[in-house]
Structures are given as structure tokens and as C-alpha cells.
Design a protein around this motif. Structure first.
Motif, PDB file in Angstrom:
ATOM      1  N   THR A 142       0.801  -1.237   0.000  1.00 55.05           N
ATOM      2  CA  THR A 142       0.000   0.000   0.000  1.00 55.05           C
ATOM      3  C   THR A 142       0.828   1.279   0.000  1.00 55.05           C
ATOM      4  OG1 THR A 142      -0.165   0.180   2.422  1.00 55.05           O
ATOM      5  CG2 THR A 142      -1.799  -1.198   1.300  1.00 55.05           C
ATOM      6  N   ALA A 143       2.145   1.192   0.043  1.00 56.89           N
ATOM      7  CA  ALA A 143       2.961   2.407   0.091  1.00 56.89           C
ATOM      8  C   ALA A 143       2.665   3.306  -1.104  1.00 56.89           C
ATOM      9  CB  ALA A 143       4.449   2.057   0.124  1.00 56.89           C
ATOM     10  N   MET A 144       2.574   4.608  -0.857  1.00 51.87           N
ATOM     11  CA  MET A 144       2.362   5.561  -1.951  1.00 51.87           C
ATOM     12  C   MET A 144       3.605   5.621  -2.826  1.00 51.87           C
ATOM     13  SD  MET A 144       0.089   8.682  -0.423  1.00 51.87           S
ATOM     14  CE  MET A 144       1.240   9.243   0.821  1.00 51.87           C
ATOM     15  N   ARG A 145       3.390   5.630  -4.137  1.00 50.09           N
ATOM     16  CA  ARG A 145       4.491   5.648  -5.081  1.00 50.09           C
ATOM     17  C   ARG A 145       4.291   6.761  -6.105  1.00 50.09           C
ATOM     18  NH1 ARG A 145       5.064  -0.844  -6.433  1.00 50.09           N
ATOM     19  NH2 ARG A 145       5.236  -1.545  -4.253  1.00 50.09           N
ATOM     20  N   ARG A 146       5.408   7.185  -6.681  1.00 51.03           N
ATOM     21  CA  ARG A 146       5.333   8.153  -7.763  1.00 51.03           C
ATOM     22  C   ARG A 146       4.812   7.463  -9.015  1.00 51.03           C
ATOM     23  NH1 ARG A 146      11.277  11.067  -6.877  1.00 51.03           N
ATOM     24  NH2 ARG A 146      10.966  11.523  -4.662  1.00 51.03           N
ATOM     25  N   GLY A 147       4.188   8.238  -9.874  1.00 47.26           N
ATOM     26  CA  GLY A 147       3.648   7.678 -11.105  1.00 47.26           C
ATOM     27  C   GLY A 147       2.179   7.344 -10.959  1.00 47.26           C
ATOM     28  N   GLY A 148       1.621   6.793 -12.016  1.00 45.18           N
ATOM     29  CA  GLY A 148       0.222   6.419 -12.001  1.00 45.18           C
ATOM     30  C   GLY A 148      -0.734   7.560 -12.240  1.00 45.18           C
ATOM     31  N   ALA A 149      -0.201   8.736 -12.611  1.00 45.94           N
ATOM     32  CA  ALA A 149      -1.065   9.893 -12.845  1.00 45.94           C
ATOM     33  C   ALA A 149      -1.906   9.686 -14.093  1.00 45.94           C
ATOM     34  CB  ALA A 149      -0.230  11.158 -12.989  1.00 45.94           C
ATOM     35  N   ALA A 150      -3.135  10.195 -14.067  1.00 47.11           N
ATOM     36  CA  ALA A 150      -4.039  10.114 -15.218  1.00 47.11           C
ATOM     37  C   ALA A 150      -4.552  11.505 -15.546  1.00 47.11           C
ATOM     38  CB  ALA A 150      -5.216   9.186 -14.908  1.00 47.11           C
ATOM     39  N   PRO A 151      -4.708  11.827 -16.824  1.00 52.15           N
ATOM     40  CA  PRO A 151      -5.270  13.134 -17.188  1.00 52.15           C
ATOM     41  C   PRO A 151      -6.586  13.380 -16.464  1.00 52.15           C
ATOM     42  CG  PRO A 151      -4.441  12.026 -19.135  1.00 52.15           C
ATOM     43  CD  PRO A 151      -4.363  11.022 -18.015  1.00 52.15           C
ATOM     44  N   GLY A 152      -6.721  14.575 -15.931  1.00 53.49           N
ATOM     45  CA  GLY A 152      -7.908  14.929 -15.164  1.00 53.49           C
ATOM     46  C   GLY A 152      -7.710  14.847 -13.670  1.00 53.49           C
ATOM     47  N   ASP A 153      -6.708  14.081 -13.206  1.00 49.45           N
ATOM     48  CA  ASP A 153      -6.403  14.076 -11.773  1.00 49.45           C
ATOM     49  C   ASP A 153      -6.110  15.501 -11.318  1.00 49.45           C
ATOM     50  OD1 ASP A 153      -6.571  11.340 -11.806  1.00 49.45           O
ATOM     51  OD2 ASP A 153      -4.441  10.971 -11.453  1.00 49.45           O
ATOM     52  N   ARG A 154      -6.618  15.851 -10.165  1.00 50.17           N
ATOM     53  CA  ARG A 154      -6.331  17.178  -9.636  1.00 50.17           C
ATOM     54  C   ARG A 154      -5.003  17.186  -8.872  1.00 50.17           C
ATOM     55  NH1 ARG A 154     -12.316  17.086  -7.644  1.00 50.17           N
ATOM     56  NH2 ARG A 154     -11.770  14.920  -8.063  1.00 50.17           N
ATOM     57  N   VAL A 155      -4.239  18.231  -9.071  1.00 54.75           N
ATOM     58  CA  VAL A 155      -2.979  18.412  -8.351  1.00 54.75           C
ATOM     59  C   VAL A 155      -3.278  19.242  -7.102  1.00 54.75           C
ATOM     60  CG1 VAL A 155      -0.624  19.294  -8.448  1.00 54.75           C
ATOM     61  CG2 VAL A 155      -1.709  18.370 -10.528  1.00 54.75           C
ATOM     62  N   CYS A 156      -2.877  18.740  -5.940  1.00 55.79           N
ATOM     63  CA  CYS A 156      -3.208  19.381  -4.666  1.00 55.79           C
ATOM     64  C   CYS A 156      -1.964  19.511  -3.798  1.00 55.79           C
ATOM     65  CB  CYS A 156      -4.251  18.557  -3.906  1.00 55.79           C
ATOM     66  SG  CYS A 156      -5.675  18.046  -4.885  1.00 55.79           S
TER      67      CYS A 156
END
Length: 324
Positions: A142-156
Motif C-alpha cells: 500500500t505504500a504511496m508511489r510516484r507515477g500512475g497519474a491520469a489526465p484529469g487528476d487534480r494536483v493538490c
């Protein structure tokens, strides 16, 4: 004071300030023994701080102890990990007992706050250098990892940005009675690792990174693994009132490019619904942009691009950090 006396006076009491149930053997052996529980993954991070590079020679030793541990805990927060233990490798020009008392006090107070136990390390003579390695744990896989971004995801982002960058202008001055200067210096000297937020984000399966080298630079690393880019709203970058007062029109450029804030930048998928305005602990959360298919981070003030003279901290390249 010899090394053995130093260990007994400062590090052994510090090692007893927190007793983590996962630690079987701590200070007093050639190595620490940590219980690896079924269904848990270990998360390990390390940072080195060098006098004159990462902190000024005039820094208060209590603040230095706090800061040295905080920047490592921020890495655990970005992985969504629960802190377990840490080791300390300290190189000192001399064994100054008053300095060591204050330095260990800063370490102790932050370690007690977050329940992380000192389990060992090394003390040597030389230019002042501090290396801390932290170990945390997460449920397996379950560790958070870099990558996996998808268009439309909000940057916060959490909290506010840029204040620690402004503080660099004031490190060699006395803040006097100026509350704004004191506030930005506090952001630099006493980072607040967002561990609770990291755990909350991990439960939702998002990707995150801590803002240590500058928002645009760090976000580029977060997105780069997925080959994505982002459009950021310059006017939405969150800044503290004291930064606005001190930096004026340059405040948001600091928010975009300066490091050392140790807030979390994370990607929030549309499927999760609206982003909460704050955490249960009252830390503000701000939507500052959107992931796009085109690589690269674009900072926009309305329809106009914003150019930054400084793209983020790097030890070697003089530009955006390459994380090497």
C-alpha cells in the motif's frame, strides 16, 4: 568527553525517550533488531545535512535536531508510512556538551511527538554533518508511489508554500519584534512533517511527494514516472499572510520554486470526488491544477505562462533536482 561518554549521556537517554513495540533491541548492540510483522512492508529513507549547505552555521542546535529528523519524517509521510525507528550518524568538530544537550533536545521532542525511537548510529569527529535514516511501515503493497497519474487528476498541496524560501533571506538577521519574519523562520527551522495526512492519502491510493526542492521541480518528479504533465493555476498557489507581506509580488514565485516547506503535493483522482478543504487536524488542502497528457509542468496565470528564474534546488546540476 570521549565517544562512549557521549553515547551514554546523550544518545542512550534519547533512545529511551520512545519505546516502539516493533523494536526488539535498540542502542547498546552492534545493530538494532526490528520486528517485521506479517502483512507489513518496511519503508526506509535517509537524508544527510551538511553545515553551510543545508543549514547555516549560526543555527540554534535545538532547531537543528528538530529539522534533521523532520526532513526524514517528511519522506515517510510522502510514502504514507507510520514511523518506527531511526539511526543517527553525527560528525562533530568537537564534543560541545551544551550544543549536544540542545541538539538532542530537538531530536527528542520531535521523536516523542511522532513515536519514533532512536535505535543506534555513529559519532565521529569532522565537519558538522548529520545523517539520519528513518524506518517506517505500511500494510503490504500500500505504500504511496510516484507515477500512475491520469489526465484529469487534480494536483493538490497541503498547507502553504514559499515561506521557508523567504526565510533564507533572514537567516543571518535578528527578527526582533517582526512577527512576519519570525513566522517564516519558524517554517524553515521547524518543519511539520505531514504524517497523518500521508496515512490518510495512502488509504485512498493516491500518489504523493513532499515539497523539499520546490513545487514545480518535485511535481515534475511525481509526474515523470507516468509520462504525464500538469497545468498549474498560479493564482491558486497557497501562501501564508506573512509571506505575502514580506515578499509582495514575488510571493507566489517562491511558492512555485522554493524548497524546504515539506508540505505534501498529491494527485487526487476524479473518482474520489471533491477534495476536502482541510484535514481532521486542520491542515488546509488546496487544488492547484490538473494532470494533462502532455509532459511538462505548465504554470499559468490565467492564459499567460509564468516563467520562473529558479526551477528548484539541486546539489550538482544547478537546475531542477534530479533526485540522484
Amino acid at each position: 568527553m570521549d565517544e562512549i561518554s557521549l553515547i551514554r549521556r546523550f544518545w542512550e537517554p534519547l533512545g529511551r525517550a520512545v519505546t516502539h513495540p516493533a523494536v526488539r533491541e535498540g542502542i547498546g548492540n552492534d545493530g538494532a533488531v526490528i520486528r517485521c510483522e506479517p502483512g507489513q512492508d518496511a519503508v526506509v529513507a535517509v537524508d544527510t545535512l551538511v553545515e553551510g549547505v543545508h543549514f547555516p552555521a549560526t543555527i540554534d542546535p535545538y532547531a537543528l535536531g528538530w529539522r534533521a529528523l523532520a526532513v526524514n519524517l517528511s519522506d515517510l509521510a510522502a510514502m504514507g508510512a507510520e514511523p518506527v525507528c531511526y539511526t543517527l550518524a553525527l560528525t562533530l568538530p568537537r564534543a560541545d556538551e551544551d550544543w549536544l544537550e540542545a541538539f538532542s533536545g530537538g531530536l527528542r521532542d520531535l521523536s516523542v511527538r511522532h513515536g519514533i525511537q532512536l535505535v543506534g548510529g555513529d559519532t565521529t569527529r569532522g565537519p558538522l554533518t548529520i545523517t539520519i535514516q528513518v524506518q517506517g511501515r505500511v500494510p503490504s503493497g500500500t505504500a504511496m508511489r510516484r507515477g500512475g497519474a491520469a489526465p484529469g487528476d487534480r494536483v493538490c498541496v497541503s498547507g502553504s508554500l514559499g515561506s521557508a524560501g523567504e526565510a533564507l533571506k533572514w537567516l543571518d538577521t535578528s527578527p526582533g519584534n517582526n512577527p512576519d519574519v519570525r513566522a517564516v523562520l519558524a517554517r524553515y527551522f521547524y518543519p511539520q512533517p505531514r504524517l497523518a495526512l500521508g496515512g490518510w492519502l495512502r488509504e485512498r491510493g493516491v500518489a504523493a511527494i513532499d515539497v523539499s526542492d520546490g513545487l514545480v521541480s518535485d511535481l515534475g518528479q511525481l509526474l515523470g514516472e507516468a509520462g504525464r504533465g500538469a497545468r498549474l493555476d498560479y493564482a491558486a498557489l497557497p501562501i501564508a499572510p506573512e509571506l505575502a507581506t514580506l515578499a509582495g509580488s514575488q510571493a507566489r514565485k517562491l511558492a512555485a520554486s522554493a524548497g524546504d516547506d515539506y508540505e505534501l503535493c498529491f494527485l487526487w483522482p476524479l473518482a474520489l470526488g471533491e477534495v476536502p478543504e482541510s484535514t481532521d487536524e486542520g491542515v488546509p488542502l488546496t487544488v492547484i491544477g490538473e494532470v494533462e497528457a502532455e509532459p511538462g509542468v505548465r504554470l499559468m496565470d490565467g492564459n499567460d505562462p509564468v516563467e520562473l528564474a529558479y526551477g528548484g534546488y539541486s546539489h550538482f546540476s544547478g537546475g531542477a533536482n534530479d533526485d540522484s
